[in-house]
Design a protein around this motif. Structure first.
Motif, mmCIF file in Angstrom:
data_model
loop_
_atom_site.group_PDB
_atom_site.id
_atom_site.type_symbol
_atom_site.label_atom_id
_atom_site.label_comp_id
_atom_site.label_asym_id
_atom_site.label_seq_id
_atom_site.Cartn_x
_atom_site.Cartn_y
_atom_site.Cartn_z
ATOM 1 N N ASN A 43 21.177 49.409 -67.706
ATOM 2 C CA ASN A 43 20.707 50.689 -68.197
ATOM 3 C C ASN A 43 19.694 51.271 -67.533
ATOM 4 O O ASN A 43 19.688 52.779 -67.463
ATOM 5 C CB ASN A 43 19.733 50.154 -69.508
ATOM 6 N N MET A 44 18.733 50.612 -66.786
ATOM 7 C CA MET A 44 17.788 51.428 -65.949
ATOM 8 C C MET A 44 18.422 52.035 -64.702
ATOM 9 O O MET A 44 18.046 53.351 -64.490
ATOM 10 C CB MET A 44 16.806 50.288 -65.282
ATOM 11 N N SER A 46 21.452 53.328 -64.778
ATOM 12 C CA SER A 46 22.200 54.544 -65.298
ATOM 13 C C SER A 46 20.978 55.699 -65.554
ATOM 14 O O SER A 46 21.356 56.789 -65.369
ATOM 15 C CB SER A 46 23.112 54.332 -66.512
ATOM 16 N N ARG A 47 20.002 55.299 -66.007
ATOM 17 C CA ARG A 47 18.835 56.515 -66.530
ATOM 18 C C ARG A 47 18.420 56.900 -65.190
ATOM 19 O O ARG A 47 18.034 58.273 -65.059
ATOM 20 C CB ARG A 47 17.919 55.601 -67.183
ATOM 21 N N ARG A 50 20.647 59.702 -63.604
ATOM 22 C CA ARG A 50 20.548 60.960 -64.465
ATOM 23 C C ARG A 50 19.216 61.713 -63.948
ATOM 24 O O ARG A 50 19.229 62.972 -64.206
ATOM 25 C CB ARG A 50 20.450 60.768 -65.818
ATOM 26 N N LEU A 51 18.393 61.273 -63.301
ATOM 27 C CA LEU A 51 17.248 61.978 -62.957
ATOM 28 C C LEU A 51 17.411 63.011 -61.741
ATOM 29 O O LEU A 51 18.445 62.515 -60.884
ATOM 30 C CB LEU A 51 16.024 60.991 -62.301
#
Length: 97
Positions: A43-44, A46-47, A50-51
């Motif tokens: 999850n981290m 993938s986030r 996106r940055l």
């Protein structure tokens, strides 16, 4: 007479109960925590993907790290003036009402 090997071979650690769940429960908790860690890392990542590669330089002067001159003056332009003794300051106004 007991030899040193026989003394060391005796089990005096309190885990002589039959049908104990310490081993299977420990394995279950280890697998559960491992799965949670893997999911959190995914999850981290993938986030972070996106940055944006670079963030805009809002609030800096030409990217030098200096703050621009649009900072609010806390004295409201009264830096050199003294306040009158009977005039209530900001934190005293609520008490005088």
């Amino acid at each position: 007479m007991l030899t040193a090997a026989q003394v060391l071979a005796t089990n005096n650690f309190g885990d002589t109960r039959t049908g104990g769940l310490a081993g299977p429960m420990g394995l279950f908790l280890l697998l559960l925590l491992s799965a949670a860690t893997i999911l959190l890392i995914r999850n981290m990542n993938s986030r972070l993907r996106r940055l944006p590669d670079r963030f805009p330089d809002h609030g800096t002067a030409a990217g030098t790290g200096r703050v621009d001159a649009s900072v609010v003056d806390p004295t409201d332009g009264m830096a050199g003036q003294e306040s009158r003794p009977n005039e209530a300051t900001g934190h005293q106004q609520g008490r005088n009402r």
